[in-house]
Design an enzyme around this catalytic site. Structure first.
Site, PDB file in Angstrom:
ATOM      1  N   CYS A   2       0.853  -1.143   0.111  1.00 18.31           N
ATOM      2  CA  CYS A   2       0.018  -0.083  -0.095  1.00 18.31           C
ATOM      3  C   CYS A   2       1.008   1.190  -0.005  1.00 18.31           C
ATOM      4  O   CYS A   2       1.900   1.274   0.764  1.00 18.31           O
ATOM      5  CB  CYS A   2      -1.096   0.033   1.024  1.00 18.31           C
ATOM      6  SG  CYS A   2      -2.112  -1.323   1.299  1.00 18.31           S
ATOM      7  N   ARG A  27       3.772  -0.217  -4.817  1.00 20.87           N
ATOM      8  CA  ARG A  27       3.364  -0.805  -3.569  1.00 20.87           C
ATOM      9  C   ARG A  27       2.029  -1.440  -3.161  1.00 20.87           C
ATOM     10  O   ARG A  27       1.928  -2.042  -2.359  1.00 20.87           O
ATOM     11  CB  ARG A  27       3.405   0.628  -2.435  1.00 20.87           C
ATOM     12  CG  ARG A  27       4.906   1.247  -2.454  1.00 20.87           C
ATOM     13  CD  ARG A  27       4.607   2.075  -1.551  1.00 20.87           C
ATOM     14  NE  ARG A  27       4.619   1.698  -0.216  1.00 20.87           N
ATOM     15  CZ  ARG A  27       5.584   1.487   0.727  1.00 20.87           C
ATOM     16  NH1 ARG A  27       6.918   1.499   0.166  1.00 20.87           N
ATOM     17  NH2 ARG A  27       5.343   0.941   1.907  1.00 20.87           N
ATOM     18  N   TRP A  71      -2.890  -2.345  -1.735  1.00 21.14           N
ATOM     19  CA  TRP A  71      -2.560  -3.962  -2.010  1.00 21.14           C
ATOM     20  C   TRP A  71      -3.352  -4.755  -0.872  1.00 21.14           C
ATOM     21  O   TRP A  71      -3.328  -4.442   0.459  1.00 21.14           O
ATOM     22  CB  TRP A  71      -1.095  -4.265  -1.675  1.00 21.14           C
ATOM     23  CG  TRP A  71      -0.588  -5.673  -1.940  1.00 21.14           C
ATOM     24  CD1 TRP A  71      -0.290  -6.138  -3.146  1.00 21.14           C
ATOM     25  CD2 TRP A  71      -0.378  -6.718  -0.885  1.00 21.14           C
ATOM     26  NE1 TRP A  71       0.106  -7.468  -3.023  1.00 21.14           N
ATOM     27  CE2 TRP A  71      -0.054  -7.894  -1.715  1.00 21.14           C
ATOM     28  CE3 TRP A  71      -0.884  -6.931   0.450  1.00 21.14           C
ATOM     29  CZ2 TRP A  71       0.117  -8.958  -1.105  1.00 21.14           C
ATOM     30  CZ3 TRP A  71      -0.767  -7.993   0.880  1.00 21.14           C
ATOM     31  CH2 TRP A  71      -0.060  -9.119   0.269  1.00 21.14           C
ATOM     32  N   ASN A  97      -1.662   2.112   5.624  1.00 24.29           N
ATOM     33  CA  ASN A  97      -0.927   0.973   5.304  1.00 24.29           C
ATOM     34  C   ASN A  97      -0.544  -0.059   6.582  1.00 24.29           C
ATOM     35  O   ASN A  97       0.133   0.454   7.575  1.00 24.29           O
ATOM     36  CB  ASN A  97       0.464   1.449   4.921  1.00 24.29           C
ATOM     37  CG  ASN A  97       1.659   0.478   4.370  1.00 24.29           C
ATOM     38  OD1 ASN A  97       1.420  -0.613   4.161  1.00 24.29           O
ATOM     39  ND2 ASN A  97       2.846   1.034   4.209  1.00 24.29           N
ATOM     40  N   GLY A  98      -0.666  -1.259   6.441  1.00 19.79           N
ATOM     41  CA  GLY A  98      -0.458  -2.028   7.467  1.00 19.79           C
ATOM     42  C   GLY A  98      -1.747  -2.927   7.886  1.00 19.79           C
ATOM     43  O   GLY A  98      -2.455  -3.142   7.120  1.00 19.79           O
ATOM     44  N   GLU A 462      16.911 -18.131  -6.833  1.00 21.62           N
ATOM     45  CA  GLU A 462      16.713 -16.935  -7.393  1.00 21.62           C
ATOM     46  C   GLU A 462      16.131 -16.911  -8.669  1.00 21.62           C
ATOM     47  O   GLU A 462      15.298 -16.159  -9.040  1.00 21.62           O
ATOM     48  CB  GLU A 462      17.689 -16.027  -7.166  1.00 21.62           C
ATOM     49  CG  GLU A 462      17.886 -14.567  -7.653  1.00 21.62           C
ATOM     50  CD  GLU A 462      16.663 -13.993  -7.513  1.00 21.62           C
ATOM     51  OE1 GLU A 462      15.846 -14.156  -6.528  1.00 21.62           O
ATOM     52  OE2 GLU A 462      16.432 -12.896  -8.232  1.00 21.62           O
ATOM     53  N   LYS A 466      12.642 -15.274 -10.014  1.00 19.83           N
ATOM     54  CA  LYS A 466      12.412 -14.313 -11.227  1.00 19.83           C
ATOM     55  C   LYS A 466      11.525 -14.660 -12.295  1.00 19.83           C
ATOM     56  O   LYS A 466      10.506 -14.007 -12.754  1.00 19.83           O
ATOM     57  CB  LYS A 466      14.011 -13.980 -11.850  1.00 19.83           C
ATOM     58  CG  LYS A 466      14.907 -12.887 -11.638  1.00 19.83           C
ATOM     59  CD  LYS A 466      14.358 -11.371 -10.898  1.00 19.83           C
ATOM     60  CE  LYS A 466      13.420 -11.498  -9.429  1.00 19.83           C
ATOM     61  NZ  LYS A 466      14.075 -11.204  -8.367  1.00 19.83           N
ATOM     62  N   GLU A 469       7.707 -14.893 -10.735  1.00 22.93           N
ATOM     63  CA  GLU A 469       6.841 -13.593 -10.551  1.00 22.93           C
ATOM     64  C   GLU A 469       7.036 -12.709 -11.730  1.00 22.93           C
ATOM     65  O   GLU A 469       5.915 -12.139 -11.884  1.00 22.93           O
ATOM     66  CB  GLU A 469       7.566 -12.873  -9.483  1.00 22.93           C
ATOM     67  CG  GLU A 469       8.998 -12.521  -9.628  1.00 22.93           C
ATOM     68  CD  GLU A 469       9.453 -11.759  -8.668  1.00 22.93           C
ATOM     69  OE1 GLU A 469       8.830 -11.454  -7.807  1.00 22.93           O
ATOM     70  OE2 GLU A 469      10.869 -11.529  -8.496  1.00 22.93           O
ATOM     71  N   HIS A 485      17.254 -37.364  -6.667  1.00 26.39           N
ATOM     72  CA  HIS A 485      16.572 -37.822  -5.550  1.00 26.39           C
ATOM     73  C   HIS A 485      15.137 -37.297  -5.587  1.00 26.39           C
ATOM     74  O   HIS A 485      14.446 -37.408  -4.542  1.00 26.39           O
ATOM     75  CB  HIS A 485      17.294 -37.168  -4.358  1.00 26.39           C
ATOM     76  CG  HIS A 485      18.849 -37.466  -4.199  1.00 26.39           C
ATOM     77  ND1 HIS A 485      19.118 -38.857  -3.744  1.00 26.39           N
ATOM     78  CD2 HIS A 485      19.826 -36.939  -4.213  1.00 26.39           C
ATOM     79  CE1 HIS A 485      20.521 -39.138  -3.530  1.00 26.39           C
ATOM     80  NE2 HIS A 485      20.954 -37.842  -4.088  1.00 26.39           N
ATOM     81  N   LYS A 579       5.739  -4.387  -3.628  1.00 31.29           N
ATOM     82  CA  LYS A 579       7.411  -4.100  -3.708  1.00 31.29           C
ATOM     83  C   LYS A 579       7.959  -4.143  -2.190  1.00 31.29           C
ATOM     84  O   LYS A 579       9.038  -5.028  -1.791  1.00 31.29           O
ATOM     85  CB  LYS A 579       7.619  -2.893  -4.357  1.00 31.29           C
ATOM     86  CG  LYS A 579       9.022  -2.618  -4.466  1.00 31.29           C
ATOM     87  CD  LYS A 579       9.732  -3.284  -5.261  1.00 31.29           C
ATOM     88  CE  LYS A 579      11.371  -2.896  -5.281  1.00 31.29           C
ATOM     89  NZ  LYS A 579      11.963  -4.172  -5.981  1.00 31.29           N
TER      90      LYS A 579
HETATM   91  C1  F6R Z   1      11.590 -10.646  -5.710  1.00 28.33           C
HETATM   92  C2  F6R Z   1      11.505  -9.573  -4.654  1.00 28.33           C
HETATM   93  C3  F6R Z   1      11.279 -10.193  -3.278  1.00 28.33           C
HETATM   94  C4  F6R Z   1      12.114  -9.318  -2.363  1.00 28.33           C
HETATM   95  C5  F6R Z   1      11.321  -9.593  -0.713  1.00 28.33           C
HETATM   96  C6  F6R Z   1      12.105  -8.858   0.302  1.00 28.33           C
HETATM   97  O1  F6R Z   1      12.064 -10.309  -6.902  1.00 28.33           O
HETATM   98  O2  F6R Z   1      11.966  -8.568  -4.728  1.00 28.33           O
HETATM   99  O3  F6R Z   1      11.424 -11.607  -2.958  1.00 28.33           O
HETATM  100  O4  F6R Z   1      13.155  -9.582  -2.243  1.00 28.33           O
HETATM  101  O5  F6R Z   1      10.088  -9.048  -0.674  1.00 28.33           O
HETATM  102  O6  F6R Z   1      11.940  -7.596  -0.075  1.00 28.33           O
HETATM  103  P1  F6R Z   1      13.262  -6.592   0.642  1.00 28.33           P
HETATM  104  O7  F6R Z   1      14.530  -6.567   0.116  1.00 28.33           O
HETATM  105  O8  F6R Z   1      12.487  -5.156   0.274  1.00 28.33           O
HETATM  106  O9  F6R Z   1      13.289  -6.875   2.111  1.00 28.33           O
END
Ligand code: F6R
Length: 584
Positions: A2, A27, A71, A97-98, A462, A466, A469, A485, A579
């Site tokens: 948010c 956000r 969000w 927000n929260g 990782e 990527k 998402e 396994h 984000k």
């Molecule tokens: C994926 C991504 C998330 C963040 C996670 C932690 O591309 O960006 O998995 O890495 O939400 O966010 P931060 O780094 O802001 O603590």
């Protein structure tokens, strides 16, 4: 999670808030809304992304407005549930927000006198303020927040006052000042094109904003003198420039973000390396992509510095508190510095006397301020939900720290500066086209598997994040040795298998593991410094030695981006994700 913005000043507040919300869209993008004050409070709410809204110029002018991009947590994605929420008389408007943890009890109590219009937790706040408004606006807000539990940021507007009031308890809020104009927002890019002069709210603080700013500590009611900080981000850094999406702009920015991240002060790196050498137990913690960086760090520290560092994903960290003492060190990694799970892990650790070191991108963030030492990642604002440039910068700093811990800072710096220049060379249109061709070949796959060993095992995980998402293709990263396994059972004819090869002692074994998949019909994509007969498609990467996770990640990011584009997904706003994850 948010985005909040508020404005008071002599310009058109409505336009400034709409514009700020567009910049905060990363956000939350389920719905949005604004409240503007022209005598009475007027609300505008819509479901969907504010970036799709083109009518900003037609909205009524005002000198005071608040806005929110949502969000969803409590209550579905509807106009009724979108913020701002108002009191029964419509005079108090709140954006939030929260999460309000005790909203059910409060709502039950308030429902006898108040009519609720939404399913949200937020709506209890304007009704609680309305209950005590006869005490005055400030007192009524203070009384309301004394009743609510949880981690949150709140911004309140009152039709009978020329002030905005904001409170921070666990979710970020930053005040921006441009002479008589005042801004307040969840993140700096919301107002960066108007001012670089900011003041950060800390937890349990309230700010009353009109032509002046008054800060209070909510615990004892005392007034606080805040320091004004000039931030060094440039407004253009938070814009897309010539790129169609933030994510591709941020991928391309890796031409110089790695070098910038490595440019840390030697004295500080050595100081923290000494702390790591002295500590009895060091824990890495982070979430999602940052968590995978921690896992790469585990390998690098083991390999380069002969040190075992434990990694625990932040949401699980509190379970490990029994092992913590005042000789323990925590290294917390976070782009935003606001992730609720990370902040909870930090709080738990601090209670046990643990020293906190962090790697963080957002200056003034909660994590930076809660840390004994924070390394700034210096990548500039990262707006796309999927982290790219900050990830490689984090890997670079962790690698540097491992070398420093081994007493080889100079060697580490040299390696990473070479890697930065190799990445610069990779990010050219021809390379992008080669990866795009691969995206065309595998865009209709239902599953993509990624294999790696050693440093490239967490990188495979990782890579899976990527791809998932951005393109919504199911992807999974495995340790090469684990295939036999279990996961080999998933391999069918033409299943895409990406194998991440580094030029190290694991090279031959990863090729053997890849062969096991190839023998079962897999379509093998090799990301490797050298070609190999078993690859059906080869993406060349430079030989970067122990920095191979950095160079191997670049084609993965480009691939995930092009898969998203080819499949019609918006690569900046990943479905269901946000984000800055400020809820637990
Ligand atoms: C994926 C991504 C998330 C963040 C996670 C932690 O591309 O960006 O998995 O890495 O939400 O966010 P931060 O780094 O802001 O603590």
């Amino acid at each position: 999670m948010c985005g909040i913005i508020g404005y008071i000043g002599n310009k058109n507040a409505t336009n400034i808030v709409v514009e700020g919300l567009k910049r905060l869209e990363y956000r939350g993008y389920d719905s949005w809304g604004i409240a503007l004050k022209n005598g009475e409070i007027k609300l505008i709410k819509e479901v969907g992304k504010i970036s799709k809204f083109s009518g900003g110029q037609d909205l009524e002018k005002s000198n005071m407005a608040i806005g929110h991009t949502r969000w969803a947590t409590h209550g579905g994605v509807t106009k009724e549930n979108s913020h701002p929420h108002t009191s029964c008389d419509g005079k108090i408007a709140v954006v939030h927000n929260g999460i309000i943890e005790n909203f059910k009890e409060l709502k039950k109590e308030l429902e006898t006198n108040h009519k609720f219009k939404s399913e949200t937790d937020t709506e209890v706040i304007p009704h609680l303020i309305e209950e005590n408004i006869n005490l005055g606006f400030e007192e009524a807000v203070k009384k309301a927040v004394s009743r609510i539990k949880g981690r949150y940021a709140i911004l309140v507007m009152n039709a009978d006052s020329n002030k905005l009031i904001a409170i921070r308890r666990g979710s970020p809020l930053i005040v921006g000042i441009n002479n008589d104009e005042k801004f307040i927002a969840s993140d700096i890019p919301a107002f960066l094109n108007h001012t670089k002069e900011v003041m950060y709210l800390d937890d349990n603080e309230m700010v009353v904003i009109d032509c002046e700013l008054k800060f209070f500590n909510l615990k004892d009611g005392s007034k606080i003198n805040k320091r004004r900080i000039t931030i060094d981000w440039d407004a253009s850094q938070a814009e897309k420039g010539d790129h169609p999406y933030f994510v591709i702009k941020e991928i391309m920015e890796q031409k110089d973000t790695i070098a910038r991240a490595v440019n840390q002060k030697d004295k500080e790196i050595i100081k923290i390396a000494n702390e790591i050498n002295k500590a009895y137990g060091t824990f890495f913690t982070g979430c999602g992509t940052a968590g995978k960086v921690c896992r790469i760090g585990e390998y690098i520290f083991s390999k380069v510095a002969n040190k075992h560092i434990n990694f625990t994903v932040s949401s699980e960290f509190p379970n490990y508190q029994h092992f913590l003492t005042n000789k323990t060190l925590m290294i917390a990694i976070s782009q935003s510095g606001e992730t609720a799970d990370v902040m909870e892990a930090v709080e738990v650790a601090k209670k046990k006397g643990v020293k906190i070191i962090s790697l963080v991108n957002v200056m003034g963030s909660s994590l930076q301020r809660a840390s004994d030492h924070a390394f700034m990642i210096n990548a500039g604002p990262e707006k796309a939900v999927a982290s790219t440039k900050v990830t490689t910068a984090q890997i670079a700093i962790i690698t540097l720290l491992a070398y420093a811990t081994a007493g080889k800072l100079k060697e580490g710096k040299q390696l990473l500066m070479n890697t930065a220049s190799q990445v610069n060379d990779m990010l050219n249109p021809r390379y992008e086209q080669h990866v795009m061709k691969l995206a065309e070949k595998i865009k209709d796959s239902n599953n993509i598997y990624i294999l790696g060993r050693s440093l490239n095992y967490p990188l495979a995980q990782e890579a899976a994040i990527k791809i998932m998402e951005l393109s919504y293709i199911h992807a999974q990263g495995f340790a090469g040795g684990e295939m036999k396994h279990g996961p080999l059972a998933l391999i069918e004819k033409n299943s895409p298998v990406i194998t991440l090869v580094g030029n190290d002692e694991s090279k031959e074994e990863i090729i053997s593991n890849t062969m096991e998949a190839k023998s079962r019909g897999a379509y093998i994509i090799g990301i490797s410094p050298e070609n190999n007969d078993i690859f059906n498609y080869w993406i060349k990467v430079p030989d970067a030695g122990n920095a191979s996770p950095i160079v191997n990640l670049i084609p993965i990011q480009i691939l995930a981006y092009h898969l998203a584009i080819l499949r019609g997904c918006d690569p900046d706003y990943c479905r269901n994700l946000s984000k800055s994850v400020t809820v637990k």
